[in-house]
Design a protein around this motif. Structure first.
Motif, mmCIF file in Angstrom:
data_model
loop_
_atom_site.group_PDB
_atom_site.id
_atom_site.type_symbol
_atom_site.label_atom_id
_atom_site.label_comp_id
_atom_site.label_asym_id
_atom_site.label_seq_id
_atom_site.Cartn_x
_atom_site.Cartn_y
_atom_site.Cartn_z
ATOM 1 N N ALA A 86 39.053 95.463 18.451
ATOM 2 C CA ALA A 86 39.556 96.331 19.519
ATOM 3 C C ALA A 86 40.691 97.205 19.007
ATOM 4 O O ALA A 86 40.765 98.400 19.317
ATOM 5 C CB ALA A 86 40.012 95.494 20.706
ATOM 6 N N GLY A 89 39.512 100.188 17.236
ATOM 7 C CA GLY A 89 38.841 101.230 17.996
ATOM 8 C C GLY A 89 37.527 100.844 18.636
ATOM 9 O O GLY A 89 36.791 101.710 19.102
ATOM 10 N N GLY A 91 35.622 99.529 21.669
ATOM 11 C CA GLY A 91 35.682 99.252 23.097
ATOM 12 C C GLY A 91 34.407 98.576 23.543
ATOM 13 O O GLY A 91 33.323 98.899 23.058
ATOM 14 N N PRO A 164 38.764 104.372 22.569
ATOM 15 C CA PRO A 164 37.976 103.777 21.484
ATOM 16 C C PRO A 164 37.209 104.844 20.713
ATOM 17 O O PRO A 164 36.825 105.875 21.263
ATOM 18 C CB PRO A 164 37.016 102.844 22.227
ATOM 19 C CG PRO A 164 36.858 103.483 23.574
ATOM 20 C CD PRO A 164 38.215 104.058 23.895
#
Length: 257
Positions: A86, A89, A91, A164
């Protein structure tokens, strides 16, 4: 159009290479390879029990790999925990338990910004309200009072607060009415990819999802049996036959990964 142009894809941002994973010592996914580039929606489809959600959990770090590698922007994250992914990046919006029911919409969105300074999170949430006015209308509502489509919009919005680079969506239209499902895919998922995010999408509503996808993977019995442009799949008159047939389509229809 030359074949090479038809099959051109953006550089792989996420690359899961020959991964096998499962529960305990039992493999569910076997030697599967998928990828998705920035600005692309890669759709993973297949019959119930094909291993789609298991594959997703391996990508997000919720299941360990038995073999193979997961790379993000060329970096090997195969051993990274979900929270580390996470931070890099990734999501993730699960199929269920995707919102905090007792919290308001505004509070749910704020939870998505826990890794960034409050002022930064507030600015991103404000931008989301502009991009998706429905979120602004709902901001004071408790998430548990929302409709299915509204809940999914909040869940995706919360993931987007972290900005993200890869968004993983596990059946975002499950249990939604067809019109609402179309709105989620067209009005939410499509703009996210258009903004440069890599989107990995798991969907049972294949025809709807192919409307926003640029590439498709068919998973059957834990293995990728087809890897082609979404346009090829849209042109097929009977996708159910593809899922249920004993043999994959001829290898020459597969695209290089």
């Amino acid at each position: 159009m030359p074949a090479d142009a038809r099959l051109a894809r953006p550089e792989a941002y996420l690359s899961a290479e020959q991964i096998s994973t499962g529960y305990g010592r039992t493999p569910v996914v076997r030697d599967a390879t998928i990828q998705v580039g920035r600005g692309e929606v890669a759709l993973v489809m297949g019959p119930n029990g094909a291993g789609k959600s298991t594959l997703i959990k391996a990508v997000t770090g919720h299941l360990p790999l038995f073999s193979g590698h997961v790379r993000l922007a060329g970096r090997d994250i195969s051993a990274a925990r979900p929270e580390a992914r996470a931070a890099l990046g990734v999501g993730y919006v699960p199929q269920s338990q995707d919102v905090f029911g007792p919290l308001t919409v505004a509070e749910n969105l704020a939870m998505g910004g826990y890794r960034v300074p409050k002022a930064t999170a507030a600015a991103r949430i404000s931008a989301l309200y502009e991009q998706f006015p429905k979120l602004s209308e709902l901001r004071a509502r408790k998430a548990r009072t929302l409709s299915g489509g509204e809940r999914k919009l909040v869940a995706i919005g919360r993931a987007l607060v972290a900005q993200p680079s890869l968004l993983v969506l596990d059946e975002p239209t499950a249990s939604l009415a067809p019109l609402v499902a179309t709105q989620i895919l067209d009005d939410v998922v499509r703009p996210v990819a258009a903004g440069g995010c890599a989107v990995l999408l798991i969907e049972q509503r294949v025809r709807l999802a192919l409307g926003v996808a640029s590439w498709g993977y068919v998973l059957r019995e834990g293995s990728v049996v087809l890897n082609v442009p979404a346009s090829d799949l849209r042109a097929m008159p009977d996708l159910s036959a593809l899922f249920l047939s004993e043999r994959a389509p001829s290898a020459e229809r597969r695209a290089p990964s």
